[in-house]
Write an enzyme that holds these catalytic residues in place. Structure first.
Site, mmCIF file in Angstrom:
data_model
loop_
_atom_site.group_PDB
_atom_site.id
_atom_site.type_symbol
_atom_site.label_atom_id
_atom_site.label_comp_id
_atom_site.label_asym_id
_atom_site.label_seq_id
_atom_site.Cartn_x
_atom_site.Cartn_y
_atom_site.Cartn_z
ATOM 1 N N PHE A 239 -53.677 -64.810 -32.905
ATOM 2 C CA PHE A 239 -52.570 -65.045 -33.838
ATOM 3 C C PHE A 239 -51.318 -65.396 -33.056
ATOM 4 C CE2 PHE A 239 -48.915 -63.810 -36.420
ATOM 5 C CZ PHE A 239 -49.192 -64.485 -37.600
ATOM 6 N N ASP B 148 -48.960 -64.739 -24.790
ATOM 7 C CA ASP B 148 -48.240 -64.311 -25.989
ATOM 8 C C ASP B 148 -48.193 -62.784 -26.001
ATOM 9 O OD1 ASP B 148 -47.494 -63.503 -28.543
ATOM 10 O OD2 ASP B 148 -48.508 -65.154 -29.552
ATOM 11 N N LYS C 156 -41.269 -59.254 -31.367
ATOM 12 C CA LYS C 156 -41.300 -58.042 -32.183
ATOM 13 C C LYS C 156 -40.438 -56.867 -31.686
ATOM 14 C CE LYS C 156 -45.463 -58.690 -34.900
ATOM 15 N NZ LYS C 156 -46.186 -59.914 -34.556
HETATM 16 C C1 PLP Z 1 -46.248 -61.285 -34.851
HETATM 17 C C2 PLP Z 1 -46.814 -62.200 -33.851
HETATM 18 C C3 PLP Z 1 -46.402 -63.541 -33.772
HETATM 19 C C4 PLP Z 1 -45.465 -64.167 -34.762
HETATM 20 O O1 PLP Z 1 -44.193 -63.583 -34.785
HETATM 21 P P1 PLP Z 1 -43.213 -63.829 -36.034
HETATM 22 O O2 PLP Z 1 -41.945 -63.129 -35.609
HETATM 23 O O3 PLP Z 1 -43.847 -63.237 -37.238
HETATM 24 O O4 PLP Z 1 -43.011 -65.286 -36.165
HETATM 25 C C5 PLP Z 1 -46.940 -64.320 -32.760
HETATM 26 N N1 PLP Z 1 -47.819 -63.816 -31.873
HETATM 27 C C6 PLP Z 1 -48.228 -62.535 -31.926
HETATM 28 C C7 PLP Z 1 -49.191 -62.025 -30.898
HETATM 29 C C8 PLP Z 1 -47.754 -61.685 -32.918
HETATM 30 O O5 PLP Z 1 -48.187 -60.420 -32.990
#
Ligand code: PLP
Length: 406
Positions: free
Chosen positions: A142, A227, A256
């Site tokens: 994700f 990420d 986050k």
């Molecule tokens: C939450 C998340 C995102 C996206 O972040 P948003 O602030 O919702 O755009 C991308 N990568 C990972 C691994 C995430 O947990």
């Protein structure tokens, strides 16, 4: 205003993309939050691994209030010290975890995780040149909901209704180094991976996987984009999850937990990726906003001053060992590191567990049909962990009695 009334207004005024959230929250203090009907909860989710310092932490409140009173916004047409200091702090933390040195390190600030990944996507294309355009990403991964980040997201159900994206993406199995080796060639600009897949249910790769990703990227010239939007900023008991593996990416994305609840994302470039953007290549009106940067500095300062990395490691182990020791038949495994855990269930009962937990005064999240995510504020105490693990068997008993909800 009751929860029911607020939900009805929500349904009439907000787009239906989230469905109707089951709880309406009004305020919080420390690790506790209250709903619109006056019920109190122990927050074991922290707004999806975001509220690192819990709710109303004095350091965060003061930093935000002082900055809002002095200068809330500048745009990127002017320098302000908060963004510079935050970038310097992040660079220092990346460097501190790198045994062999990092070369140049620079930061771009965005407002969210998706935007941090969008910046990374443009950065690697800029560095690669026109001949390398393919991106390799992972099944089940994700990376966000904006079009570029969504194109890299390995979840067809949320991705495919919105394509095509104009991006050539190859997906490989998470944690499969051999598959990655086959997929990456000199047409590839980058490999995007999470150290642990968060939204897929807190799924780690084998130890050594990130080192193999590093090696494959070095051999082919593709950028290694890590990420750490969910795993970063102390969540796993390290500043960044990759520091446990002793591996450095070329590009690191964060969001986050960084702002402790204020919206901020960061794309960190290392080596030649530090300076791959030329003037005019990218921008954001709000990115690096002084209030969000002040919040992030308060988060980093508090994690350091209060020893919250060590606490996350220790209390996360306590959380996992208490759940495992209870030996409940509905639990087959507790995965993850630090205060970021997935409770694997033997049946698709996670939504029911989430509902029953809330009835018992605990906020947890059904991240998938059979995994419950626990990601509390890093400030959580031993007593609060034990309060949850003490109540969990009864919650699981109730959920087991009524397994799959409609
Ligand atoms: C939450 C998340 C995102 C996206 O972040 P948003 O602030 O919702 O755009 C991308 N990568 C990972 C691994 C995430 O947990």
């Amino acid at each position: 205003m009751t929860s029911r009334e607020l939900q009805a207004r929500f349904d009439a005024a907000l787009m239906p993309n989230y469905g109707t959230p089951p709880i309406a929250l009004t305020h919080g203090e420390g690790r506790r939050v209250w709903d619109a009907d006056g019920r109190r909860y122990l927050d074991l989710l922290a707004g999806i691994a975001v509220s690192s310092l819990g709710h109303g932490h004095p350091a965060l409140v003061k930093a935000v209030a002082d900055q809002a009173a002095s200068l809330a916004h500048t745009s990127n047409l002017y320098v302000h010290e908060r963004a510079v200091r935050l970038a310097e702090r992040l660079i220092g933390l990346v460097r501190a975890g790198a045994a062999g040195g990092t070369g140049d390190v620079r930061v771009f600030f965005a407002n969210s995780g998706s935007e941090a990944n969008e910046a990374a996507l443009k950065l690697v294309k800029r560095a690669a040149g026109a001949g390398r355009r393919t991106i390799v990403s992972t099944d089940g991964g994700f990376h966000g909901r904006t079009s570029g980040a969504l194109a890299l997201t390995g979840k067809p159900a949320i991705r495919d209704p919105f394509g095509p994206f104009g991006l050539d993406v190859r997906f490989v199995a998470h944690g499969d180094a051999a598959a990655l080796r086959d997929a990456v060639d000199d047409s590839c600009a980058a490999v995007f991976v999470e150290p642990v897949q968060g939204e897929a249910g807190i799924l780690p790769a084998d130890p050594g996987y990130l080192a193999e990703v590093r090696e494959i990227c070095d051999a082919t010239g593709a950028a290694f984009v890590l990420d750490e939007i969910q795993s970063g900023v102390g969540r796993t008991g390290h500043w960044f999850a990759h520091q446990a593996d002793g591996v450095l990416p070329d590009v690191l994305t964060l969001a986050k937990g960084l702002g402790g609840g204020l919206p901020i994302g960061a794309c960190v470039g290392l080596g030649r990726y530090a300076t791959a953007f030329a003037k005019g290549d990218h921008g954001s009106t709000f990115g690096g906003n002084p209030v969000a940067c002040a919040a992030a500095l308060a988060v980093l300062d508090t994690i350091e001053a209060d020893g919250l990395l060590a606490a996350a490691a220790e209390l996360g182990d306590l959380l996992a060992s208490e759940i495992t020791a209870a030996g409940h038949p509905l639990v087959t495994e507790v995965r993850g590191a630090g205060l970021w855990r997935g409770i694997q269930l033997s049946a698709p009962a996670a939504a029911t567990v989430q509902t029953r937990a809330a009835e018992h005064g605990f906020l947890v999240n059904a991240v998938t049909a059979d995994v419950v995510r626990v990601a509390p504020p890093l400030t959580i105490t031993r007593e609060e962990i034990l309060e949850f693990t003490g109540a969990l068997p009864r919650i699981l008993d109730r959920a087991a009695g009524e397994e799959t909800p409609a």
